[in-house]
Scaffold this motif. Structure first.
Motif, PDB file in Angstrom:
ATOM      1  N   ILE A  39      -0.161  66.381 -33.614  1.00 46.49           N
ATOM      2  CA  ILE A  39       0.064  66.255 -35.304  1.00 46.49           C
ATOM      3  C   ILE A  39       1.347  67.015 -35.772  1.00 46.49           C
ATOM      4  N   LYS A  40       1.454  68.119 -35.108  1.00 49.57           N
ATOM      5  CA  LYS A  40       2.727  68.790 -35.251  1.00 49.57           C
ATOM      6  C   LYS A  40       4.087  68.141 -34.955  1.00 49.57           C
ATOM      7  N   LYS A  41       4.162  67.521 -33.825  1.00 49.00           N
ATOM      8  CA  LYS A  41       5.225  66.595 -33.535  1.00 49.00           C
ATOM      9  C   LYS A  41       5.328  65.387 -34.394  1.00 49.00           C
ATOM     10  N   LYS A  42       3.994  64.856 -35.077  1.00 49.12           N
ATOM     11  CA  LYS A  42       4.248  63.706 -35.954  1.00 49.12           C
ATOM     12  C   LYS A  42       4.898  64.150 -37.202  1.00 49.12           C
ATOM     13  N   ILE A  43       4.333  65.315 -37.802  1.00 50.11           N
ATOM     14  CA  ILE A  43       4.917  66.047 -38.975  1.00 50.11           C
ATOM     15  C   ILE A  43       6.398  66.385 -38.861  1.00 50.11           C
ATOM     16  N   GLY A  44       6.834  67.017 -37.825  1.00 48.29           N
ATOM     17  CA  GLY A  44       8.134  67.708 -37.703  1.00 48.29           C
ATOM     18  C   GLY A  44       8.136  68.994 -38.671  1.00 48.29           C
ATOM     19  N   TYR A  53      -0.081  71.998 -41.144  1.00 56.18           N
ATOM     20  CA  TYR A  53       0.512  71.726 -42.345  1.00 56.18           C
ATOM     21  C   TYR A  53       1.173  72.842 -43.100  1.00 56.18           C
ATOM     22  N   GLY A  54       0.988  73.878 -42.761  1.00 54.89           N
ATOM     23  CA  GLY A  54       1.868  75.098 -43.252  1.00 54.89           C
ATOM     24  C   GLY A  54       3.159  74.656 -43.812  1.00 54.89           C
ATOM     25  N   GLU A  55       3.611  75.281 -44.912  1.00 55.86           N
ATOM     26  CA  GLU A  55       4.770  74.873 -45.610  1.00 55.86           C
ATOM     27  C   GLU A  55       5.985  75.850 -45.190  1.00 55.86           C
ATOM     28  N   TRP A  56       5.873  76.816 -44.408  1.00 57.49           N
ATOM     29  CA  TRP A  56       6.740  77.429 -44.103  1.00 57.49           C
ATOM     30  C   TRP A  56       6.655  78.097 -42.766  1.00 57.49           C
ATOM     31  N   SER A  57       7.676  78.116 -41.823  1.00 57.51           N
ATOM     32  CA  SER A  57       7.772  78.935 -40.828  1.00 57.51           C
ATOM     33  C   SER A  57       8.791  79.660 -40.375  1.00 57.51           C
ATOM     34  N   ALA A  58       8.424  80.780 -39.822  1.00 60.89           N
ATOM     35  CA  ALA A  58       9.724  81.849 -39.610  1.00 60.89           C
ATOM     36  C   ALA A  58      10.475  81.457 -38.417  1.00 60.89           C
ATOM     37  N   ALA A  59      11.767  82.057 -38.548  1.00 60.47           N
ATOM     38  CA  ALA A  59      12.661  82.210 -37.562  1.00 60.47           C
ATOM     39  C   ALA A  59      11.967  82.858 -36.157  1.00 60.47           C
TER      40      ALA A  59
END
Length: 206
Positions: A157-162, A61-67
């Motif tokens: 979970i990550k797939k569900k959230i996108g 559930y992190g709110e930011w991901s780096a390129a």
């Protein structure tokens, strides 16, 4: 390109450092409050999607991901508990370039542990080392063993959230700036933090 938030935040810390120990304490508190607020927002997202907030779901559930290539995060497979090393950090690269590492350390010391506490008050994220403090990498310990079953569940979970739970840099910049201005006003007086609007942190710089 430099991270606008990292450079601008360093400038904010540098200005408040001129207020002495009270200024430094106020900025530490502002960073902690920002982290808590961000973690609580992550918690609400998890609960809305039917996931229990804990150290495991925190990873989703992190709110930011780096390129790709901007940050390098390596899982330490020789550890019994799930542990990661950040060996390349664009925040630190930017702070070092602009001679702001001392102020970046103040951010790193306060932000991640408080995001974790906002997400789940009993989750004590272990920040064992920090590049901004002169260490060769940042080490984060999550306090649980990652089993193959959990790894597969995490991917689901990550797939569900996108990307639905993520916020862009403009959002995080505005949130942090608003929190800094509020806390500085509360702790240092009516006029404290008013000059933060003069700091340009809305666009990346080279």
């Amino acid at each position: 390109r430099d991270f606008c938030l990292s450079r601008g935040l360093g400038d904010v810390y540098k200005r408040q450092d001129q207020a002495g120990e009270s200024g430094r304490q106020a900025m530490s508190e502002a960073t902690a409050q920002y982290g808590m607020e961000r973690g609580k927002r992550m918690r609400q997202n998890a609960l809305l999607r039917g996931d229990h907030p804990d150290a495991f779901t925190y990873l989703a559930y992190g709110e930011w991901s780096a390129a790709p290539g901007v940050m390098v995060v390596e899982e330490q497979t020789d550890r019994s508990d799930y542990t990661t090393h950040v060996t390349r950090c664009e925040w630190c690269r930017c702070w070092e370039k602009h001679d702001l590492m001392e102020y970046g350390k103040a951010y790193c010391t306060n932000v991640d542990v408080n995001i974790a506490h906002g997400y789940e008050p009993t989750f004590d994220l272990m920040v064992n080392s920090l590049m901004s403090a002169g260490d060769p990498f940042c080490e984060f310990g999550y306090g649980f063993e990652m089993t193959p079953e959990q790894r597969a569940e995490l991917e689901e979970i990550k797939k569900k959230i996108g990307v639905s739970a993520q916020k862009d840099f403009n959002y995080h910049t505005a949130h942090l700036l608003a929190t800094c201005k509020r806390v500085l006003k509360e702790q240092l007086g009516e006029t404290a933090g008013q000059d933060l609007s003069l700091i340009h942190i809305s666009e990346p710089t080279r």
